[in-house]
Design a protein around this motif. Structure first.
Motif, PDB file in Angstrom:
ATOM      1  N   SER A  69       0.847  -1.187   0.000  1.00  7.94           N
ATOM      2  CA  SER A  69       0.000   0.000   0.000  1.00  7.94           C
ATOM      3  C   SER A  69       0.885   1.240   0.000  1.00  7.94           C
ATOM      4  O   SER A  69       2.058   1.176   0.364  1.00  7.94           O
ATOM      5  N   ALA A  70       0.297   2.356  -0.392  1.00  5.22           N
ATOM      6  CA  ALA A  70       1.065   3.602  -0.446  1.00  5.22           C
ATOM      7  C   ALA A  70       1.357   4.137   0.956  1.00  5.22           C
ATOM      8  O   ALA A  70       2.368   4.791   1.177  1.00  5.22           O
ATOM      9  N   ARG A  71       0.433   3.861   1.901  1.00  2.67           N
ATOM     10  CA  ARG A  71       0.634   4.358   3.266  1.00  2.67           C
ATOM     11  C   ARG A  71      -0.066   3.432   4.242  1.00  2.67           C
ATOM     12  O   ARG A  71      -0.924   2.633   3.867  1.00  2.67           O
ATOM     13  N   PHE A  72       0.313   3.546   5.503  1.00  4.42           N
ATOM     14  CA  PHE A  72      -0.342   2.772   6.550  1.00  4.42           C
ATOM     15  C   PHE A  72      -1.744   3.337   6.801  1.00  4.42           C
ATOM     16  O   PHE A  72      -1.948   4.554   6.735  1.00  4.42           O
ATOM     17  N   LEU A  73      -2.686   2.490   7.093  1.00  8.35           N
ATOM     18  CA  LEU A  73      -4.048   2.903   7.400  1.00  8.35           C
ATOM     19  C   LEU A  73      -4.370   2.530   8.844  1.00  8.35           C
ATOM     20  O   LEU A  73      -5.207   1.670   9.114  1.00  8.35           O
ATOM     21  N   TRP A  74      -3.668   3.169   9.789  1.00 10.79           N
ATOM     22  CA  TRP A  74      -3.893   2.909  11.202  1.00 10.79           C
ATOM     23  C   TRP A  74      -5.214   3.551  11.630  1.00 10.79           C
ATOM     24  O   TRP A  74      -5.592   4.595  11.105  1.00 10.79           O
ATOM     25  N   PRO A  75      -5.912   2.952  12.587  1.00 13.14           N
ATOM     26  CA  PRO A  75      -7.150   3.576  13.084  1.00 13.14           C
ATOM     27  C   PRO A  75      -6.851   4.957  13.654  1.00 13.14           C
ATOM     28  O   PRO A  75      -5.813   5.178  14.275  1.00 13.14           O
ATOM     29  N   ASP A  76      -7.760   5.906  13.406  1.00 13.34           N
ATOM     30  CA  ASP A  76      -7.540   7.258  13.908  1.00 13.34           C
ATOM     31  C   ASP A  76      -8.483   7.607  15.051  1.00 13.34           C
ATOM     32  O   ASP A  76      -8.514   8.743  15.509  1.00 13.34           O
ATOM     33  N   ARG A  77      -9.254   6.641  15.514  1.00  9.67           N
ATOM     34  CA  ARG A  77     -10.174   6.885  16.641  1.00  9.67           C
ATOM     35  C   ARG A  77      -9.854   5.914  17.769  1.00  9.67           C
ATOM     36  O   ARG A  77      -9.493   4.767  17.536  1.00  9.67           O
ATOM     37  N   ASN A  78     -10.010   6.385  18.985  1.00 13.68           N
ATOM     38  CA  ASN A  78      -9.849   5.504  20.139  1.00 13.68           C
ATOM     39  C   ASN A  78     -10.937   5.759  21.178  1.00 13.68           C
ATOM     40  O   ASN A  78     -10.800   5.396  22.331  1.00 13.68           O
ATOM     41  N   ASP A  79     -12.025   6.412  20.754  1.00 14.30           N
ATOM     42  CA  ASP A  79     -13.116   6.715  21.678  1.00 14.30           C
ATOM     43  C   ASP A  79     -14.133   5.576  21.684  1.00 14.30           C
ATOM     44  O   ASP A  79     -14.159   4.729  20.800  1.00 14.30           O
ATOM     45  N   ILE A  80     -14.934   5.559  22.724  1.00 21.01           N
ATOM     46  CA  ILE A  80     -15.999   4.579  22.863  1.00 21.01           C
ATOM     47  C   ILE A  80     -17.309   5.338  22.751  1.00 21.01           C
ATOM     48  O   ILE A  80     -17.591   6.212  23.566  1.00 21.01           O
ATOM     49  N   ASP A  81     -18.117   5.007  21.727  1.00 21.57           N
ATOM     50  CA  ASP A  81     -19.381   5.709  21.537  1.00 21.57           C
ATOM     51  C   ASP A  81     -20.528   4.703  21.497  1.00 21.57           C
ATOM     52  O   ASP A  81     -20.325   3.491  21.539  1.00 21.57           O
ATOM     53  N   ALA A  82     -21.753   5.211  21.416  1.00 20.49           N
ATOM     54  CA  ALA A  82     -22.952   4.372  21.462  1.00 20.49           C
ATOM     55  C   ALA A  82     -22.990   3.344  20.333  1.00 20.49           C
ATOM     56  O   ALA A  82     -23.308   2.173  20.591  1.00 20.49           O
ATOM     57  N   PRO A  83     -22.687   3.697  19.087  1.00 15.78           N
ATOM     58  CA  PRO A  83     -22.711   2.676  18.036  1.00 15.78           C
ATOM     59  C   PRO A  83     -21.710   1.541  18.290  1.00 15.78           C
ATOM     60  O   PRO A  83     -22.004   0.383  18.018  1.00 15.78           O
ATOM     61  N   PRO A 145     -22.478  14.404  21.506  1.00 21.76           N
ATOM     62  CA  PRO A 145     -21.553  13.275  21.474  1.00 21.76           C
ATOM     63  C   PRO A 145     -21.299  12.760  22.891  1.00 21.76           C
ATOM     64  O   PRO A 145     -20.990  13.534  23.794  1.00 21.76           O
ATOM     65  N   HIS A 146     -21.478  11.469  23.071  1.00 26.58           N
ATOM     66  CA  HIS A 146     -21.210  10.824  24.359  1.00 26.58           C
ATOM     67  C   HIS A 146     -20.052   9.875  24.154  1.00 26.58           C
ATOM     68  O   HIS A 146     -20.233   8.684  23.993  1.00 26.58           O
ATOM     69  N   THR A 147     -18.867  10.421  24.112  1.00 29.16           N
ATOM     70  CA  THR A 147     -17.706   9.583  23.880  1.00 29.16           C
ATOM     71  C   THR A 147     -16.802   9.636  25.094  1.00 29.16           C
ATOM     72  O   THR A 147     -16.811  10.594  25.865  1.00 29.16           O
ATOM     73  N   ILE A 148     -16.048   8.602  25.242  1.00 28.59           N
ATOM     74  CA  ILE A 148     -15.056   8.530  26.310  1.00 28.59           C
ATOM     75  C   ILE A 148     -13.707   8.485  25.629  1.00 28.59           C
ATOM     76  O   ILE A 148     -13.438   7.584  24.835  1.00 28.59           O
ATOM     77  N   ASP A 149     -12.880   9.457  25.930  1.00 30.62           N
ATOM     78  CA  ASP A 149     -11.537   9.460  25.376  1.00 30.62           C
ATOM     79  C   ASP A 149     -10.705   8.508  26.218  1.00 30.62           C
ATOM     80  O   ASP A 149     -10.356   8.809  27.354  1.00 30.62           O
ATOM     81  N   THR A 150     -10.408   7.332  25.670  1.00 26.49           N
ATOM     82  CA  THR A 150      -9.686   6.318  26.438  1.00 26.49           C
ATOM     83  C   THR A 150      -8.264   6.736  26.774  1.00 26.49           C
ATOM     84  O   THR A 150      -7.658   6.179  27.670  1.00 26.49           O
ATOM     85  N   ALA A 151      -7.734   7.721  26.060  1.00 29.10           N
ATOM     86  CA  ALA A 151      -6.379   8.183  26.364  1.00 29.10           C
ATOM     87  C   ALA A 151      -6.325   8.865  27.727  1.00 29.10           C
ATOM     88  O   ALA A 151      -5.286   8.870  28.386  1.00 29.10           O
ATOM     89  N   SER A 152      -7.449   9.414  28.184  1.00 27.94           N
ATOM     90  CA  SER A 152      -7.440  10.107  29.464  1.00 27.94           C
ATOM     91  C   SER A 152      -7.747   9.175  30.627  1.00 27.94           C
ATOM     92  O   SER A 152      -7.685   9.587  31.778  1.00 27.94           O
ATOM     93  N   LEU A 153      -8.084   7.921  30.349  1.00 25.23           N
ATOM     94  CA  LEU A 153      -8.381   6.967  31.415  1.00 25.23           C
ATOM     95  C   LEU A 153      -7.087   6.396  31.980  1.00 25.23           C
ATOM     96  O   LEU A 153      -6.117   6.195  31.256  1.00 25.23           O
ATOM     97  N   PRO A 154      -7.062   6.142  33.291  1.00 26.31           N
ATOM     98  CA  PRO A 154      -5.846   5.559  33.861  1.00 26.31           C
ATOM     99  C   PRO A 154      -5.681   4.131  33.357  1.00 26.31           C
ATOM    100  O   PRO A 154      -6.654   3.423  33.120  1.00 26.31           O
TER     101      PRO A 154
END
Length: 159
Positions: A69-83, A145-154
């Motif tokens: 591939s031309a570039r890596f396609l790493w996930p750009d989200r790490n939040d937890i949402d209702a869907p 938006p009801h998301t939890i940013d997992t980066a801020s969780l211990p």
């Protein structure tokens, strides 16, 4: 070349499912039967899969570019949402009831078993329904938006 690489990876994945016995719904249901005839096989398969994936990701992260591939396609989200939560719950309920999930279902499709054919048709209908109606459904019912940013969780390492 990317199509061939995808095909080969799919063959390896399917072969792994067959060899490990994870195409047998009774094996999966045995793993979920904690208070009956519990079968720990799935735990070992999961541990092996995590080890292989972790090694693969570690190697990929050291590379400057992917092989096909031309570039890596790493996930750009790490939040937890209702869907995400709703999808995980639906997946878990279906997995617990049927003892099969999409990968093993596609492998088992080769046997043309009626229950597997019905499962795959229902799975495809759900995927199509999500693409046609699901995104609008979540947008319509979302107040904010009801998301939890997992980066801020211990983490567990934080104690």
């Amino acid at each position: 070349m990317p199509l061939l690489a995808s095909f080969v990876c799919g063959l390896i994945f399917g072969a792994g499912l067959l060899i490990s016995g994870m195409t047998d719904p009774q094996k999966v249901l045995g793993f979920l039967d904690l208070f009956g005839a519990w079968d720990a096989t799935l735990a070992f398969v999961m541990a092996g899969a995590v080890a292989v994936a972790a090694t693969g990701f570690a190697i990929a992260r050291q590379r400057t570019a992917p092989a096909f591939s031309a570039r890596f396609l790493w996930p750009d989200r790490n939040d937890i949402d209702a869907p995400l939560v709703a999808g995980a719950v639906l997946f878990g309920i279906g997995w617990g009831l049927a003892g099969i999930c999409p990968g093993p279902a596609l492998v088992n499709l080769a046997g043309l078993s009626l229950p597997i054919v019905v499962f795959v048709i229902a799975m495809l209908a759900g995927m199509i329904g999500q693409n046609l109606f699901g995104k609008n459904l979540w947008r319509r019912h979302a107040v904010a938006p009801h998301t939890i940013d997992t980066a801020s969780l211990p983490s567990r390492a934080d104690g």
